[in-house]
Design a protein around this motif. Structure first.
Motif, PDB file in Angstrom:
ATOM      1  N   HIS A   1       0.826  -1.208   0.000  1.00 47.14           N
ATOM      2  CA  HIS A   1       0.000   0.000   0.000  1.00 47.14           C
ATOM      3  C   HIS A   1       0.862   1.261   0.000  1.00 47.14           C
ATOM      4  O   HIS A   1       0.507   2.250  -0.629  1.00 47.14           O
ATOM      5  CB  HIS A   1      -0.942   0.000   1.211  1.00 47.14           C
ATOM      6  N   ASP A   2       1.983   1.220   0.714  1.00 47.66           N
ATOM      7  CA  ASP A   2       2.851   2.395   0.821  1.00 47.66           C
ATOM      8  C   ASP A   2       4.173   1.946   1.446  1.00 47.66           C
ATOM      9  O   ASP A   2       4.240   0.903   2.082  1.00 47.66           O
ATOM     10  CB  ASP A   2       2.192   3.459   1.706  1.00 47.66           C
ATOM     11  N   GLY A   3       5.207   2.751   1.253  1.00 44.39           N
ATOM     12  CA  GLY A   3       6.496   2.460   1.855  1.00 44.39           C
ATOM     13  C   GLY A   3       7.342   3.719   1.912  1.00 44.39           C
ATOM     14  O   GLY A   3       7.061   4.690   1.208  1.00 44.39           O
ATOM     15  N   TYR A   4       8.356   3.698   2.767  1.00 44.97           N
ATOM     16  CA  TYR A   4       9.232   4.866   2.868  1.00 44.97           C
ATOM     17  C   TYR A   4      10.624   4.436   3.290  1.00 44.97           C
ATOM     18  O   TYR A   4      10.831   3.349   3.850  1.00 44.97           O
ATOM     19  CB  TYR A   4       8.682   5.882   3.874  1.00 44.97           C
ATOM     20  N   CYS A   5      11.585   5.283   3.014  1.00 41.71           N
ATOM     21  CA  CYS A   5      12.955   5.163   3.497  1.00 41.71           C
ATOM     22  C   CYS A   5      13.431   6.583   3.779  1.00 41.71           C
ATOM     23  O   CYS A   5      13.366   7.442   2.893  1.00 41.71           O
ATOM     24  CB  CYS A   5      13.850   4.488   2.458  1.00 41.71           C
ATOM     25  N   SER A   6      13.891   6.833   5.000  1.00 44.89           N
ATOM     26  CA  SER A   6      14.358   8.170   5.364  1.00 44.89           C
ATOM     27  C   SER A   6      15.709   8.457   4.721  1.00 44.89           C
ATOM     28  O   SER A   6      16.413   7.543   4.275  1.00 44.89           O
ATOM     29  CB  SER A   6      14.475   8.297   6.879  1.00 44.89           C
ATOM     30  N   LYS A   7      16.090   9.731   4.729  1.00 45.06           N
ATOM     31  CA  LYS A   7      17.438  10.087   4.300  1.00 45.06           C
ATOM     32  C   LYS A   7      18.422   9.476   5.294  1.00 45.06           C
ATOM     33  O   LYS A   7      18.163   9.432   6.494  1.00 45.06           O
ATOM     34  CB  LYS A   7      17.606  11.606   4.243  1.00 45.06           C
ATOM     35  N   PRO A   8      19.552   9.002   4.802  1.00 48.34           N
ATOM     36  CA  PRO A   8      20.510   8.342   5.689  1.00 48.34           C
ATOM     37  C   PRO A   8      21.269   9.322   6.575  1.00 48.34           C
ATOM     38  O   PRO A   8      21.487  10.474   6.222  1.00 48.34           O
ATOM     39  CB  PRO A   8      21.454   7.634   4.721  1.00 48.34           C
ATOM     40  N   LEU A   9      21.668   8.822   7.709  1.00 53.19           N
ATOM     41  CA  LEU A   9      22.533   9.527   8.655  1.00 53.19           C
ATOM     42  C   LEU A   9      23.845   8.751   8.707  1.00 53.19           C
ATOM     43  O   LEU A   9      23.846   7.541   8.955  1.00 53.19           O
ATOM     44  CB  LEU A   9      21.873   9.560  10.031  1.00 53.19           C
ATOM     45  N   VAL A  10      24.969   9.425   8.427  1.00 50.65           N
ATOM     46  CA  VAL A  10      26.271   8.772   8.300  1.00 50.65           C
ATOM     47  C   VAL A  10      27.137   9.071   9.516  1.00 50.65           C
ATOM     48  O   VAL A  10      27.190  10.207   9.988  1.00 50.65           O
ATOM     49  CB  VAL A  10      26.992   9.240   7.010  1.00 50.65           C
ATOM     50  N   ALA A  11      27.830   8.030  10.004  1.00 53.60           N
ATOM     51  CA  ALA A  11      28.817   8.167  11.085  1.00 53.60           C
ATOM     52  C   ALA A  11      29.945   7.182  10.796  1.00 53.60           C
ATOM     53  O   ALA A  11      29.730   5.968  10.842  1.00 53.60           O
ATOM     54  CB  ALA A  11      28.189   7.884  12.441  1.00 53.60           C
ATOM     55  N   GLY A  12      31.109   7.697  10.449  1.00 51.67           N
ATOM     56  CA  GLY A  12      32.245   6.828  10.154  1.00 51.67           C
ATOM     57  C   GLY A  12      31.950   5.910   8.985  1.00 51.67           C
ATOM     58  O   GLY A  12      31.556   6.358   7.912  1.00 51.67           O
ATOM     59  N   ASN A  13      32.099   4.603   9.203  1.00 53.57           N
ATOM     60  CA  ASN A  13      31.840   3.603   8.161  1.00 53.57           C
ATOM     61  C   ASN A  13      30.412   3.078   8.188  1.00 53.57           C
ATOM     62  O   ASN A  13      30.126   2.054   7.562  1.00 53.57           O
ATOM     63  CB  ASN A  13      32.800   2.416   8.315  1.00 53.57           C
ATOM     64  N   PHE A  14      29.531   3.761   8.907  1.00 52.91           N
ATOM     65  CA  PHE A  14      28.151   3.296   9.057  1.00 52.91           C
ATOM     66  C   PHE A  14      27.171   4.361   8.595  1.00 52.91           C
ATOM     67  O   PHE A  14      27.452   5.556   8.669  1.00 52.91           O
ATOM     68  CB  PHE A  14      27.850   2.970  10.531  1.00 52.91           C
ATOM     69  N   PHE A  15      26.005   3.896   8.138  1.00 53.36           N
ATOM     70  CA  PHE A  15      24.875   4.802   7.943  1.00 53.36           C
ATOM     71  C   PHE A  15      23.610   4.081   8.378  1.00 53.36           C
ATOM     72  O   PHE A  15      23.563   2.852   8.436  1.00 53.36           O
ATOM     73  CB  PHE A  15      24.787   5.349   6.510  1.00 53.36           C
ATOM     74  N   THR A  16      22.620   4.870   8.721  1.00 54.20           N
ATOM     75  CA  THR A  16      21.359   4.318   9.193  1.00 54.20           C
ATOM     76  C   THR A  16      20.197   5.024   8.517  1.00 54.20           C
ATOM     77  O   THR A  16      20.304   6.195   8.139  1.00 54.20           O
ATOM     78  CB  THR A  16      21.249   4.421  10.727  1.00 54.20           C
ATOM     79  N   CYS A  17      19.112   4.294   8.352  1.00 57.38           N
ATOM     80  CA  CYS A  17      17.863   4.829   7.796  1.00 57.38           C
ATOM     81  C   CYS A  17      16.712   4.225   8.596  1.00 57.38           C
ATOM     82  O   CYS A  17      16.833   3.130   9.130  1.00 57.38           O
ATOM     83  CB  CYS A  17      17.660   4.394   6.339  1.00 57.38           C
ATOM     84  N   THR A  18      15.617   4.941   8.652  1.00 54.13           N
ATOM     85  CA  THR A  18      14.383   4.331   9.109  1.00 54.13           C
ATOM     86  C   THR A  18      13.606   3.952   7.856  1.00 54.13           C
ATOM     87  O   THR A  18      13.642   4.663   6.842  1.00 54.13           O
ATOM     88  CB  THR A  18      13.553   5.273   9.998  1.00 54.13           C
ATOM     89  N   MET A  19      12.966   2.811   7.909  1.00 54.68           N
ATOM     90  CA  MET A  19      12.202   2.318   6.765  1.00 54.68           C
ATOM     91  C   MET A  19      10.905   1.723   7.261  1.00 54.68           C
ATOM     92  O   MET A  19      10.813   1.288   8.406  1.00 54.68           O
ATOM     93  CB  MET A  19      12.983   1.227   6.022  1.00 54.68           C
ATOM     94  N   GLY A  20       9.951   1.702   6.383  1.00 56.66           N
ATOM     95  CA  GLY A  20       8.698   1.075   6.754  1.00 56.66           C
ATOM     96  C   GLY A  20       7.801   0.863   5.562  1.00 56.66           C
ATOM     97  O   GLY A  20       8.071   1.328   4.459  1.00 56.66           O
ATOM     98  N   MET A  21       6.729   0.127   5.834  1.00 52.25           N
ATOM     99  CA  MET A  21       5.758  -0.135   4.783  1.00 52.25           C
ATOM    100  C   MET A  21       4.390  -0.375   5.391  1.00 52.25           C
ATOM    101  O   MET A  21       4.262  -0.782   6.541  1.00 52.25           O
ATOM    102  CB  MET A  21       6.192  -1.327   3.929  1.00 52.25           C
ATOM    103  N   ASP A  22       3.409  -0.106   4.591  1.00 57.37           N
ATOM    104  CA  ASP A  22       2.019  -0.436   4.867  1.00 57.37           C
ATOM    105  C   ASP A  22       1.714  -1.554   3.880  1.00 57.37           C
ATOM    106  O   ASP A  22       1.713  -1.326   2.668  1.00 57.37           O
ATOM    107  CB  ASP A  22       1.150   0.801   4.634  1.00 57.37           C
ATOM    108  N   VAL A  23       1.517  -2.767   4.388  1.00 60.92           N
ATOM    109  CA  VAL A  23       1.507  -3.941   3.519  1.00 60.92           C
ATOM    110  C   VAL A  23       0.459  -4.949   3.973  1.00 60.92           C
ATOM    111  O   VAL A  23       0.131  -5.020   5.154  1.00 60.92           O
ATOM    112  CB  VAL A  23       2.917  -4.589   3.503  1.00 60.92           C
ATOM    113  N   THR A  24      -0.051  -5.691   3.017  1.00 64.60           N
ATOM    114  CA  THR A  24      -0.871  -6.853   3.316  1.00 64.60           C
ATOM    115  C   THR A  24      -0.085  -8.074   2.856  1.00 64.60           C
ATOM    116  O   THR A  24       0.228  -8.195   1.663  1.00 64.60           O
ATOM    117  CB  THR A  24      -2.229  -6.805   2.586  1.00 64.60           C
ATOM    118  N   LEU A  25       0.288  -8.923   3.811  1.00 69.10           N
ATOM    119  CA  LEU A  25       0.959 -10.170   3.481  1.00 69.10           C
ATOM    120  C   LEU A  25      -0.095 -11.240   3.236  1.00 69.10           C
ATOM    121  O   LEU A  25      -1.191 -11.182   3.811  1.00 69.10           O
ATOM    122  CB  LEU A  25       1.893 -10.594   4.621  1.00 69.10           C
TER     123      LEU A  25
END
Length: 117
Positions: A65-89
């Protein structure tokens, strides 16, 4: 590529729903994937195993139904994002899924992904 460049390209491709392309372009062939304990999927080692895990999840989807991925946040050799979806399995009621994803980059490639939800 630097960690920032990998993170920026990751975000660019995620906005196009290009997660398979993300894996083939940005992941090391020896990458590892770590899932939370007790989830539907187990950890995976190697790009082929990670891509197979993604295919298995995709095959479980009845309707996205919908999905998202936030802009990444970088620290050293790592980055992180929040992600999600509105889904029917398949066989399940519609649900929202949200997670924090952490990626480690070495030599211009993602070598580790870890999910928290």
């Amino acid at each position: 590529m630097t960690t920032q460049q990998v993170a920026d390209r990751f975000y660019e491709l995620s906005q196009q729903n290009g997660f398979e392309h993300i894996q083939t372009e940005l992941y090391s062939k020896d990458a590892k994937s770590i899932e939370p304990a007790g989830g539907i999927f187990t950890n995976a080692e190697g790009l082929d195993a990670i891509m197979e895990k993604g295919k298995q999840f995709h095959d479980m989807i009845e309707e996205m139904h919908d999905g998202y991925c936030s802009k990444p946040l970088v620290a050293g050799n790592f980055f992180t994002c929040t992600m999600g979806m509105d889904v029917t399995l398949k066989g399940q009621p519609r649900m929202k899924m949200d997670e924090v994803a952490v990626y480690e980059v070495k030599d211009g490639k993602i070598v580790l992904e870890q999910f928290f939800f």
